[in-house]
Design a protein around this motif. Structure first.
Motif, PDB file in Angstrom:
ATOM      1  N   TRP A   1     -21.809  -4.164 -21.711  1.00  0.00           N
ATOM      2  CA  TRP A   1     -22.243  -5.545 -21.938  1.00  0.00           C
ATOM      3  C   TRP A   1     -23.739  -5.680 -21.630  1.00  0.00           C
ATOM      4  O   TRP A   1     -24.479  -6.334 -22.356  1.00  0.00           O
ATOM      5  CB  TRP A   1     -21.432  -6.516 -21.092  1.00  0.00           C
ATOM      6  CG  TRP A   1     -21.902  -7.916 -21.263  1.00  0.00           C
ATOM      7  CD1 TRP A   1     -22.530  -8.690 -20.346  1.00  0.00           C
ATOM      8  CD2 TRP A   1     -21.825  -8.710 -22.453  1.00  0.00           C
ATOM      9  NE1 TRP A   1     -22.843  -9.917 -20.886  1.00  0.00           N
ATOM     10  CE2 TRP A   1     -22.418  -9.949 -22.177  1.00  0.00           C
ATOM     11  CE3 TRP A   1     -21.313  -8.481 -23.725  1.00  0.00           C
ATOM     12  CZ2 TRP A   1     -22.520 -10.953 -23.128  1.00  0.00           C
ATOM     13  CZ3 TRP A   1     -21.407  -9.489 -24.667  1.00  0.00           C
ATOM     14  CH2 TRP A   1     -22.009 -10.698 -24.364  1.00  0.00           C
ATOM     15  N   ALA A   2     -24.180  -5.032 -20.575  1.00  0.00           N
ATOM     16  CA  ALA A   2     -25.599  -5.075 -20.222  1.00  0.00           C
ATOM     17  C   ALA A   2     -26.453  -4.473 -21.338  1.00  0.00           C
ATOM     18  O   ALA A   2     -27.554  -4.970 -21.626  1.00  0.00           O
ATOM     19  CB  ALA A   2     -25.846  -4.343 -18.904  1.00  0.00           C
TER      20      ALA A   2
ATOM     21  N   GLU B   1     -26.883  -7.024 -24.022  1.00  0.00           N
ATOM     22  CA  GLU B   1     -27.876  -8.017 -23.609  1.00  0.00           C
ATOM     23  C   GLU B   1     -29.293  -7.474 -23.713  1.00  0.00           C
ATOM     24  O   GLU B   1     -30.209  -8.189 -24.127  1.00  0.00           O
ATOM     25  CB  GLU B   1     -27.584  -8.487 -22.183  1.00  0.00           C
ATOM     26  CG  GLU B   1     -26.346  -9.356 -22.106  1.00  0.00           C
ATOM     27  CD  GLU B   1     -26.040  -9.844 -20.709  1.00  0.00           C
ATOM     28  OE1 GLU B   1     -26.262  -9.080 -19.739  1.00  0.00           O
ATOM     29  OE2 GLU B   1     -25.583 -10.994 -20.595  1.00  0.00           O
TER      30      GLU B   1
ATOM     31  N   LYS C   1     -32.019  -9.102 -26.176  1.00  0.00           N
ATOM     32  CA  LYS C   1     -33.287  -9.557 -25.593  1.00  0.00           C
ATOM     33  C   LYS C   1     -34.454  -8.939 -26.340  1.00  0.00           C
ATOM     34  O   LYS C   1     -35.446  -9.600 -26.652  1.00  0.00           O
ATOM     35  CB  LYS C   1     -33.337  -9.180 -24.104  1.00  0.00           C
ATOM     36  CG  LYS C   1     -34.681  -9.372 -23.444  1.00  0.00           C
ATOM     37  CD  LYS C   1     -34.830 -10.763 -22.892  1.00  0.00           C
ATOM     38  CE  LYS C   1     -36.042 -10.917 -22.008  1.00  0.00           C
ATOM     39  NZ  LYS C   1     -37.232 -11.315 -22.701  1.00  0.00           N
TER      40      LYS C   1
ATOM     41  N   THR D   1     -30.699 -16.680 -26.421  1.00  0.00           N
ATOM     42  CA  THR D   1     -31.196 -16.225 -25.119  1.00  0.00           C
ATOM     43  C   THR D   1     -30.540 -16.944 -23.953  1.00  0.00           C
ATOM     44  O   THR D   1     -30.642 -16.492 -22.821  1.00  0.00           O
ATOM     45  CB  THR D   1     -32.730 -16.391 -25.018  1.00  0.00           C
ATOM     46  OG1 THR D   1     -33.067 -17.756 -25.239  1.00  0.00           O
ATOM     47  CG2 THR D   1     -33.443 -15.498 -26.013  1.00  0.00           C
TER      48      THR D   1
ATOM     49  N   SER E   1     -24.076 -17.132 -22.364  1.00  0.00           N
ATOM     50  CA  SER E   1     -23.672 -16.342 -21.204  1.00  0.00           C
ATOM     51  C   SER E   1     -22.330 -15.631 -21.384  1.00  0.00           C
ATOM     52  O   SER E   1     -22.151 -14.527 -20.890  1.00  0.00           O
ATOM     53  CB  SER E   1     -23.631 -17.221 -19.956  1.00  0.00           C
ATOM     54  OG  SER E   1     -22.753 -18.298 -20.151  1.00  0.00           O
TER      55      SER E   1
ATOM     56  N   THR F   1     -22.208 -15.673 -26.799  1.00  0.00           N
ATOM     57  CA  THR F   1     -23.227 -14.722 -27.242  1.00  0.00           C
ATOM     58  C   THR F   1     -22.964 -14.296 -28.677  1.00  0.00           C
ATOM     59  O   THR F   1     -23.891 -14.213 -29.481  1.00  0.00           O
ATOM     60  CB  THR F   1     -23.255 -13.495 -26.303  1.00  0.00           C
ATOM     61  OG1 THR F   1     -23.544 -13.935 -24.975  1.00  0.00           O
ATOM     62  CG2 THR F   1     -24.315 -12.500 -26.734  1.00  0.00           C
TER      63      THR F   1
ATOM     64  N   ASP G   1     -25.459 -15.065 -31.606  1.00  0.00           N
ATOM     65  CA  ASP G   1     -25.952 -13.893 -32.327  1.00  0.00           C
ATOM     66  C   ASP G   1     -25.756 -14.084 -33.827  1.00  0.00           C
ATOM     67  O   ASP G   1     -26.642 -13.776 -34.623  1.00  0.00           O
ATOM     68  CB  ASP G   1     -25.219 -12.656 -31.818  1.00  0.00           C
ATOM     69  CG  ASP G   1     -25.700 -11.370 -32.450  1.00  0.00           C
ATOM     70  OD1 ASP G   1     -26.873 -11.293 -32.856  1.00  0.00           O
ATOM     71  OD2 ASP G   1     -24.891 -10.420 -32.515  1.00  0.00           O
TER      72      ASP G   1
ATOM     73  N   TYR H   1     -16.172  -8.197 -28.327  1.00  0.00           N
ATOM     74  CA  TYR H   1     -17.329  -8.831 -28.950  1.00  0.00           C
ATOM     75  C   TYR H   1     -16.995  -8.971 -30.424  1.00  0.00           C
ATOM     76  O   TYR H   1     -16.937  -7.986 -31.150  1.00  0.00           O
ATOM     77  CB  TYR H   1     -18.576  -7.967 -28.773  1.00  0.00           C
ATOM     78  CG  TYR H   1     -19.854  -8.659 -29.162  1.00  0.00           C
ATOM     79  CD1 TYR H   1     -20.721  -9.136 -28.202  1.00  0.00           C
ATOM     80  CD2 TYR H   1     -20.203  -8.844 -30.498  1.00  0.00           C
ATOM     81  CE1 TYR H   1     -21.897  -9.766 -28.538  1.00  0.00           C
ATOM     82  CE2 TYR H   1     -21.358  -9.489 -30.844  1.00  0.00           C
ATOM     83  CZ  TYR H   1     -22.211  -9.942 -29.869  1.00  0.00           C
ATOM     84  OH  TYR H   1     -23.387 -10.586 -30.229  1.00  0.00           O
TER      85      TYR H   1
END
Length: 183
Positions: free
Chosen positions: A35-36, A39, A43, A78, A81, A86, A90, A168
């Protein structure tokens, strides 16, 4: 002799318990890591967008609604959460980028600009990384969810405080495609 056998069986049960617990924890950490990565890539894409918008603005000043849509979609992307938020943000950003790139199609000088070409290539690379990150995340979620639902690890999921995770998913099938950045 019986005490040794009993202690051996207890040791095996404890080892089995620890192995299952550790497996669930590792899977949970893998999902967090995946997940990170999503992100990070989102970003990176969000950071590229203002440069792309400014480059296009220089050529297409009268396309303000398109620019506004991109800026709004970027802001939502951005600040999202949860996985679902997301994914929705997106998708909205992908649609806005399609509109921006469609505007760019109408300006041959823009398409020849070194700045625009560089940004276009970075965006294409980032879109590929985003797609890979989504797939990596969903692979990890599938593995974790399988472990949480199947025997014997399902008996340890509550103790390890590990639950199923959300995939996702992009709701609109059109959003599932990366923006077309070919010129």
């Amino acid at each position: 002799m019986e005490i040794i056998i009993v202690l051996g069986v207890i040791a095996l049960v404890v080892l089995f318990f620890v192995a299952q617990y550790n497996r669930l924890i590792r899977l949970n950490i893998s999902v967090d890591e995946a997940w990170a990565q999503i992100e990070v890539q989102l970003k990176r894409r969000a950071d590229l967008i203002p440069n792309l918008v400014e480059t296009v603005k220089g050529y297409a000043k009268h396309e303000q609604s398109t620019f506004d849509a991109v800026v709004t979609a970027r802001a939502k992307a951005t600040t999202a959460s949860t996985v679902a938020d997301t994914a929705a943000a997106d998708g909205m950003l992908t649609q806005a980028l399609r509109g921006l790139l469609a505007v760019a199609e109408a300006y041959p000088d823009l398409k020849a600009s070194a700045n625009f070409i560089s940004l276009q290539e970075e965006l294409a690379t980032t879109e590929n990384k985003v797609a890979f990150s989504r797939q990596f995340y969903n692979d990890n979620v599938r593995e974790l969810n399988t472990a949480v639902k199947t025997v014997p690890t399902n008996f340890f999921a509550g103790f390890a405080k590990v639950t199923e995770r959300e995939f996702y998913e992009v709701e609109d099938p059109q959003d599932r495609k990366a923006p077309n950045v070919k010129f």
